[in-house]
Write an enzyme that holds these catalytic residues in place. Structure first.
Site, PDB file in Angstrom:
ATOM      1  N   ASN A 114      37.207  41.828  28.668  1.00 35.93           N
ATOM      2  CA  ASN A 114      36.000  42.536  28.601  1.00 35.93           C
ATOM      3  C   ASN A 114      35.310  42.559  27.402  1.00 35.93           C
ATOM      4  OD1 ASN A 114      38.163  44.475  28.412  1.00 35.93           O
ATOM      5  ND2 ASN A 114      37.281  46.087  29.367  1.00 35.93           N
ATOM      6  N   CYS A 137      32.473  42.012  32.121  1.00 36.01           N
ATOM      7  CA  CYS A 137      33.666  42.129  32.552  1.00 36.01           C
ATOM      8  C   CYS A 137      34.781  40.779  32.307  1.00 36.01           C
ATOM      9  CB  CYS A 137      33.923  42.352  33.882  1.00 36.01           C
ATOM     10  SG  CYS A 137      33.252  43.900  34.833  1.00 36.01           S
ATOM     11  N   GLU A 180      36.354  39.339  34.018  1.00 36.03           N
ATOM     12  CA  GLU A 180      36.098  38.093  34.921  1.00 36.03           C
ATOM     13  C   GLU A 180      34.982  37.349  34.690  1.00 36.03           C
ATOM     14  OE1 GLU A 180      36.727  41.235  35.707  1.00 36.03           O
ATOM     15  OE2 GLU A 180      37.994  41.566  37.299  1.00 36.03           O
ATOM     16  N   CYS A 194      35.550  44.386  39.810  1.00 32.65           N
ATOM     17  CA  CYS A 194      34.472  45.118  40.340  1.00 32.65           C
ATOM     18  C   CYS A 194      33.502  44.310  41.239  1.00 32.65           C
ATOM     19  CB  CYS A 194      33.725  45.513  39.221  1.00 32.65           C
ATOM     20  SG  CYS A 194      32.698  44.253  38.711  1.00 32.65           S
TER      21      CYS A 194
END
Ligand code: THU
Length: 132
Positions: A39, A50, A52, A83
């Protein structure tokens, strides 16, 4: 390199001056390549990204667009799951049965799937037939 090791190494570089909450993510592609992200926060809070999203960007920048396995690692009172926005981002490149492994600093803890995390994902089929 294992997904866990790659995600943990990326997590160490997380830029988190505001939340102090480090997250690492790693993605495996069909050719076995692994792409990791962390992140990256911003003083304008909504501009933060994030882990990801970072892993996906690294994968796409490498010329790959298919995910076969995902791992997310963080350290907190509960295991971190992607998220909502990242679930949709992952679903762009991953079939519903693709495994998503949730890990803490001690290792892999829980195995779920993209489909379980985001049932009814908005998909290209929803766009088909639109005349507008
Ligand atoms: N975060 C991630 O990087 N991935 C997740 O799946 C959940 C949340 C980050 C965003 C922010 O930098 C920090 O965790 C606290 O929300």
């Amino acid at each position: 390199m294992t997904l866990f090791d790659a995600a943990l190494a990326a997590r160490a570089n997380a830029y988190v001056p505001y939340s102090r909450f480090r997250v690492g993510a790693a993605i495996r592609c069909p050719d076995g390549s692994v792409h990791a992200g962390c992140n990256v926060e911003n003083v304008a809070y909504p501009q933060g990204t994030c882990a990801e999203a970072g892993a996906i960007a690294a994968m796409v920048a490498s010329g790959r667009t298919t995910i076969v396995e995902v791992l997310v690692v963080a350290d907190g009172p509960e295991l971190v799951t992607p998220c909502g926005g990242c679930r949709q981002k992952l679903a762009e490149f991953a079939d519903p049965e693709v495994p998503v492994i949730l890990a803490d600093l001690g290792g892999e803890r829980v195995r779920t799937t993209i489909g379980a995390l985001l049932p009814g994902a908005f998909a290209p089929a929803h766009l088909a037939g639109s005349g507008q």
